[in-house]
Design a protein around this motif. Structure first.
Motif, mmCIF file in Angstrom:
data_model
loop_
_atom_site.group_PDB
_atom_site.id
_atom_site.type_symbol
_atom_site.label_atom_id
_atom_site.label_comp_id
_atom_site.label_asym_id
_atom_site.label_seq_id
_atom_site.Cartn_x
_atom_site.Cartn_y
_atom_site.Cartn_z
ATOM 1 N N SER A 93 0.852 -1.241 0.120
ATOM 2 C CA SER A 93 0.036 -0.165 0.077
ATOM 3 C C SER A 93 0.911 1.292 -0.030
ATOM 4 O O SER A 93 2.026 1.139 -0.012
ATOM 5 C CB SER A 93 -0.805 -0.065 1.245
ATOM 6 O OG SER A 93 -0.004 0.228 2.395
ATOM 7 N N LYS A 94 0.462 2.417 -0.007
ATOM 8 C CA LYS A 94 0.983 3.552 0.025
ATOM 9 C C LYS A 94 1.694 3.730 1.191
ATOM 10 O O LYS A 94 2.573 4.580 1.360
ATOM 11 C CB LYS A 94 0.102 4.960 -0.130
ATOM 12 C CG LYS A 94 -0.595 4.922 -1.577
ATOM 13 C CD LYS A 94 -1.539 6.201 -1.730
ATOM 14 C CE LYS A 94 -2.076 6.083 -3.209
ATOM 15 N NZ LYS A 94 -3.021 7.459 -3.330
ATOM 16 N N ARG A 95 1.322 3.098 2.447
ATOM 17 C CA ARG A 95 2.104 3.321 3.647
ATOM 18 C C ARG A 95 2.808 1.923 3.624
ATOM 19 O O ARG A 95 3.585 1.849 4.906
ATOM 20 C CB ARG A 95 1.029 3.240 4.815
ATOM 21 C CG ARG A 95 0.135 4.286 4.810
ATOM 22 C CD ARG A 95 -0.912 4.127 5.764
ATOM 23 N NE ARG A 95 -0.799 3.708 6.957
ATOM 24 C CZ ARG A 95 -1.525 3.246 7.983
ATOM 25 N NH1 ARG A 95 -2.850 3.575 7.943
ATOM 26 N NH2 ARG A 95 -1.093 3.342 9.212
ATOM 27 N N GLU B 285 4.129 0.380 10.909
ATOM 28 C CA GLU B 285 2.690 0.208 10.972
ATOM 29 C C GLU B 285 2.131 -1.239 10.919
ATOM 30 O O GLU B 285 1.174 -1.652 11.155
ATOM 31 C CB GLU B 285 1.802 1.144 10.206
ATOM 32 C CG GLU B 285 1.771 2.680 10.834
ATOM 33 C CD GLU B 285 3.076 3.310 10.304
ATOM 34 O OE1 GLU B 285 3.749 2.741 9.228
ATOM 35 O OE2 GLU B 285 3.527 4.422 10.655
ATOM 36 N N ARG C 285 -7.653 -0.506 10.579
ATOM 37 C CA ARG C 285 -6.818 0.604 9.994
ATOM 38 C C ARG C 285 -7.008 1.934 10.805
ATOM 39 O O ARG C 285 -8.149 2.410 10.716
ATOM 40 C CB ARG C 285 -6.946 0.563 8.512
ATOM 41 C CG ARG C 285 -6.277 -0.734 7.774
ATOM 42 C CD ARG C 285 -5.815 -0.575 6.263
ATOM 43 N NE ARG C 285 -5.286 -1.666 5.860
ATOM 44 C CZ ARG C 285 -4.919 -1.627 4.460
ATOM 45 N NH1 ARG C 285 -5.056 -0.454 3.590
ATOM 46 N NH2 ARG C 285 -4.602 -2.691 4.032
ATOM 47 N N VAL C 286 -5.891 2.355 11.200
ATOM 48 C CA VAL C 286 -6.127 3.618 11.841
ATOM 49 C C VAL C 286 -5.128 4.626 11.006
ATOM 50 O O VAL C 286 -4.017 4.186 10.364
ATOM 51 C CB VAL C 286 -5.636 3.684 13.091
ATOM 52 C CG1 VAL C 286 -6.672 2.889 14.145
ATOM 53 C CG2 VAL C 286 -4.278 3.195 13.613
ATOM 54 N N SER C 287 -5.043 5.823 11.159
ATOM 55 C CA SER C 287 -4.086 6.740 10.118
ATOM 56 C C SER C 287 -2.786 6.741 10.994
ATOM 57 O O SER C 287 -2.440 6.377 11.927
ATOM 58 C CB SER C 287 -4.565 8.136 10.526
ATOM 59 O OG SER C 287 -4.477 8.731 11.758
ATOM 60 N N LYS C 288 -1.768 7.022 10.145
ATOM 61 C CA LYS C 288 -0.126 7.020 10.506
ATOM 62 C C LYS C 288 -0.067 7.653 11.735
ATOM 63 O O LYS C 288 0.489 7.510 12.559
ATOM 64 C CB LYS C 288 0.562 7.542 9.309
ATOM 65 C CG LYS C 288 1.973 7.150 9.650
ATOM 66 C CD LYS C 288 2.765 7.888 8.155
ATOM 67 C CE LYS C 288 4.238 7.255 8.419
ATOM 68 N NZ LYS C 288 4.649 6.183 8.359
ATOM 69 N N LYS C 289 -0.737 8.825 11.927
ATOM 70 C CA LYS C 289 -0.557 9.792 12.970
ATOM 71 C C LYS C 289 -1.088 8.954 14.398
ATOM 72 O O LYS C 289 -0.572 9.475 15.216
ATOM 73 C CB LYS C 289 -1.240 11.096 12.541
ATOM 74 C CG LYS C 289 -0.378 11.821 11.719
ATOM 75 C CD LYS C 289 -1.030 13.198 11.614
ATOM 76 C CE LYS C 289 -0.459 14.166 10.523
ATOM 77 N NZ LYS C 289 -1.119 15.497 10.492
ATOM 78 N N ARG C 290 -2.274 8.277 14.074
ATOM 79 C CA ARG C 290 -2.776 7.813 15.218
ATOM 80 C C ARG C 290 -2.185 6.329 15.779
ATOM 81 O O ARG C 290 -2.593 5.919 16.813
ATOM 82 C CB ARG C 290 -4.269 7.487 15.022
ATOM 83 C CG ARG C 290 -5.152 8.799 15.158
ATOM 84 C CD ARG C 290 -6.749 8.462 14.965
ATOM 85 N NE ARG C 290 -6.927 7.693 16.014
ATOM 86 C CZ ARG C 290 -8.154 6.793 15.433
ATOM 87 N NH1 ARG C 290 -8.780 7.014 14.386
ATOM 88 N NH2 ARG C 290 -8.474 5.912 16.527
ATOM 89 N N TRP C 291 -1.362 5.956 14.846
ATOM 90 C CA TRP C 291 -1.132 4.359 14.945
ATOM 91 C C TRP C 291 -0.356 4.354 16.448
ATOM 92 O O TRP C 291 -0.499 3.435 17.080
ATOM 93 C CB TRP C 291 -0.332 4.021 13.702
ATOM 94 C CG TRP C 291 0.172 2.539 13.815
ATOM 95 C CD1 TRP C 291 -0.612 1.377 13.732
ATOM 96 C CD2 TRP C 291 1.344 2.174 14.572
ATOM 97 N NE1 TRP C 291 0.047 0.197 13.970
ATOM 98 C CE2 TRP C 291 1.404 0.624 14.419
ATOM 99 C CE3 TRP C 291 2.431 2.762 15.164
ATOM 100 C CZ2 TRP C 291 2.349 -0.289 14.955
ATOM 101 C CZ3 TRP C 291 3.574 1.854 15.568
ATOM 102 C CH2 TRP C 291 3.343 0.514 15.717
ATOM 103 N N GLU D 216 -2.385 4.502 19.430
ATOM 104 C CA GLU D 216 -3.457 3.611 19.622
ATOM 105 C C GLU D 216 -2.659 2.165 20.104
ATOM 106 O O GLU D 216 -3.125 1.340 20.881
ATOM 107 C CB GLU D 216 -4.259 3.326 18.438
ATOM 108 C CG GLU D 216 -5.100 4.253 17.920
ATOM 109 C CD GLU D 216 -6.404 4.147 18.642
ATOM 110 O OE1 GLU D 216 -6.502 3.362 19.284
ATOM 111 O OE2 GLU D 216 -6.974 5.242 18.793
#
Length: 534
Positions: A438-440, A476, A487-493, A496
C-alpha cells in the motif's frame, strides 16, 4: 608544568599527551573508566606499574628553562636547606639532582626513588568525597610559605581573582577566605563583593565576614564545583585525576565546570584526566579551547577495547544542529546504538526493547536515535561507527528503492562485499514487491513463494552488516493483532498501539514479549550488537 609524555593502555594503544591538556574517558557503565583513573593515580606510587587497563606511563624530558621556572616557583629555603613545595608536604631535596631527574624524563640522577616520591605528591586524585572535603576549614600555617590550597589562594591575588569571577558568574555569590577565627581558614560566600583584601582586619571586612554564609550551608553541588576549582588553581598538583567531575551538578553547571577546567589546564599547563558521564561537561571542555583527547572504553566478556574520538569529530557531533537535536552525543555513553527513521519509530522500538529487557531479552544498554527520515540514517551510522560504537540501522522496505539517498553510502560503510550486485538486487526486488504494498508500505497482497524467498534472503544478507529491513513493510505493520485488523491513520497508530500495549504490568491485559513479530526482530538486532562488540 606538563609532566607526562604518554600513557599506554591495555590493548597497546599509546595516548600521546605532549600537546594535550585534558584526557576524557567515556563509555558505557562498567567499561573501565573509573578503573583506569585509579590506575593512573596509583602508577605514581611505584616505579613499575602494570594495571588492568593502564600498562605504562612516561614522564617527558623537560627543558632547562621549564625546570628552572618550576623549581624557582616552588622552592622554599628554610634553616639553610632547600624544600620543594608540592600538593602535599614540603620535601627537602637536592635541586641539582632533582633537576637532572626532570630533564631525563625520570630516568637519570641520584635518588631516583626519592624523586619519584616527590613527583607522586604532584598528583591529586579527586573522587566525590575528596572534592567535597576540599572545602572544609584548613590550618592557616605560615603564610610566608603557604602549605595548602586555602593559604596559597589567600596570598595569591591572581588565582583568587580568577576563582572569584567564576564563582560570581556561576552562583551570583562572592567568595571570601575567613581567617579571623583561631588558626583556621574557612570559605564563606557573600551576597556582595568583599570590600577590601581578605587579609585585612578592617571593620568593613570583619562586618562582611559576619554576614557571609559558611560553605557548610551550601549544597554538595556548590561544594564539589568549588572544591575542584580550588584544587586546580591553588592545590599545587600538576596532574589532576577526577572521577565524574560533573557529579552533583546541574547540566548547565557541569558545562561551566568543563569550560573553566579546560581553560585552567591550558593556561597552567596541567595534565588533567577525568571520567565523564555527562555530554554537558564535554561540551564545556570543547568550548574552552583546550586540547582534549576523548577515549571511549568498552569492556565485554573480559575483553577491553579503546577507541580514540578526535576532538574535531566530537565538536561536530555536539555543534552540528542535526546531530545536536537528536542528542547524538549520548551515544558515547552506551554500548550500542540503533538508528531509526523517525520519532515514532524510536518511541515504539524503545518501548518494545524495554519490555524485553525486563525479562532478560532485548538489546542491553543501547540508545535508540531517530533521524528526520531514511535519507539521513547513513550519516548517523557512519559517524557513530567511525567512533567505534556498534550501530545498527532500521529501515522500512522502501529503503530498497533506487530513489533513496544514502543507500550506497551505508552499504559502503558497512563493508558489504559485491556492492554493485547488492545495489542491483535491492532495486530489482523493490520493483517487484512494491505492487504488493500500500502507500504506507504495508503488504496488501501476498508475494509469490519465489519472490518471498528472494526478499528474505536479501534481508538476511543485510542483517549481517547491521542493516535491518522491516519485513512487514513499515512500522505500522508490527503487532497487527493489537488493533484487530482495524486500520488507523499513520498519525494515530503509535498512540493506539501504546494504549493496547498497556502501562501497568500488574494487569492481565498488559502485553508481554512474545516469540515472533517485532520481538524476534529486536532479538536479531541484539545478537548483531553483541557480536559487533566482540
Amino acid at each position: 608544568m606538563k609532566l607526562l609524555d604518554e600513557i599506554t593502555l591495555g590493548d597497546n594503544s599509546v595516548v600521546d599527551l605532549r600537546d594535550v591538556n585534558v584526557v576524557v574517558f567515556v563509555g558505557a557503565n562498567n567499561s573501565g573508566k573509573s578503573t583506569v583513573l585509579r590506575e593512573i593515580y596509583r602508577s605514581f606510587s611505584g616505579a613499575n606499574y602494570n594495571g588492568l587497563i593502564l600498562k605504562s606511563k612516561s614522564i617527558r624530558e623537560i627543558t632547562d628553562g621549564e625546570v628552572e621556572e618550576f623549581l624557582n616557583e616552588r622552592e622554599i629555603i628554610a634553616g639553610g636547606y632547600s624544600y620543594l613545595r608540592t600538593g602535599g608536604d614540603n620535601f627537602r631535596y637536592d635541586r641539582k639532582a632533582f633537576g637532572n631527574y626532570l630533564r631525563s624524563g625520570g630516568h637519570e640522577g641520584a635518588h631516583v626513588e626519592i624523586h619519584a616520591n616527590i613527583i607522586s605528591q604532584l598528583v591529586k586524585f579527586l573522587d566525590g568525597s575528596r572534592r567535597l572535603s576540599i572545602t572544609e576549614s584548613k590550618d592557616r600555617g605560615d603564610l610566608k610559605n603557604p602549605s595548602n590550597s586555602f593559604s596559597r589562594l589567600l596570598v595569591s591575588e591572581q588565582e583568587k581573582k580568577v576563582l572569584r569571577k567564576i564563582i560570581s558568574d556561576s552562583f551570583q555569590l562572592y567568595l571570601g577566605f575567613d581567617h579571623t577565627v583561631g588558626d583556621q581558614i574557612s570559605i564563606v560566600l557573600g551576597e556582595t563583593p568583599i570590600p577590601g583584601s581578605d587579609r585585612s582586619f578592617e571593620e568593613d571586612n570583619i562586618e562582611w565576614l559576619r554576614r557571609a554564609k559558611s560553605i557548610k550551608e551550601f549544597s554538595d553541588g556548590v561544594k564539589a564545583f568549588l572544591g575542584i576549582l580550588i584544587e586546580a588553581l591553588g592545590g599545587g598538583a600538576e596532574i589532576l585525576v577526577i572521577d565524574e567531575p560533573e557529579a552533583f551538578l546541574h547540566p548547565s553547571l557541569g558545562a561551566r565546570l568543563g569550560r573553566e577546567l579546560g581553560v585552567i589546564a591550558k593556561n597552567q599547563k596541567k595534565d588533567v584526566f577525568c571520567s565523564v558521564h555527562s555530554p554537558s561537561f564535554i561540551l564545556g571542555l570543547v568550548q574552552s579551547g583546550a586540547n582534549i583527547n576523548i577515549i571511549r572504553l568498552s569492556y565485554d566478556k573480559n575483553v577491553g577495547s579503546v577507541n580514540f574520538i578526535p576532538s574535531n569529530e566530537m565538536r561536530n557531533i555536539m555543534m552540528n544542529p542535526i546531530y545536536r537535536s537528536a542528542n547524538l552525543v549520548n551515544a558515547i555513553f552506551h554500548k550500542s546504538v540503533v538508528v531509526v527513521e523517525g520519532d515514532s519509530d524510536r518511541a515504539f522500538y524503545n518501548e518494545i526493547n524495554e519490555r524485553m529487557i525486563s525479562i532478560g531479552r532485548g538489546i542491553s544498554d543501547t540508545l535508540f536515535v531517530n533521524t528526520n527520515g531514511k535519507d539521513q540514517i547513513h550519516e548517523f551510522v557512519g559517524v557513530l561507527r567511525k567512533l567505534g560504537i556498534p550501530t545498527a540501522a532500521i529501515y522500512d522496505l522502501d529503503f530498497m528503492s533506487n530513489n533513496v539517498r544514502g543507500r550506497y553510502e551505508i552499504f559502503l560503510s558497512s563493508n558489504l562485499g559485491d556492492l554493485d550486485y547488492i545495489m542491483r538486487e535491492s532495486g530489482q526486488i523493490w520493483s517487484e514487491i512494491k505492487r504488493h504494498l500500500s502507500k504506507r508500505n504495508l503488504f496488501q497482497t501476498p508475494l509469490t513463494e519465489s519472490l518471498a524467498n528472494r526478499l528474505s534472503c536479501h534481508i538476511e544478507i543485510l542483517k549481517r552488516y547491521g542493516i535491518f529491513l522491516v519485513p512487514c513493510g513499515s512500522l505500522e505493520g508490527w503487532l497487527p493483532e493489537l488493533l484487530g485488523g482495524v486500520r488507523v491513520s499513520k498519525k494515530r497508530w503509535l498512540a493506539e498501539v501504546f494504549h493496547k500495549l498497556g502501562a501497568d504490568d500488574r494487569l492481565p491485559e498488559y502485553i508481554r514479549p512474545g516469540a515472533g513479530d517485532v520481538w524476534a526482530f529486536l532479538d536479531e538486532i541484539s545478537k548483531w550488537t553483541e557480536m559487533a562488540q566482540e
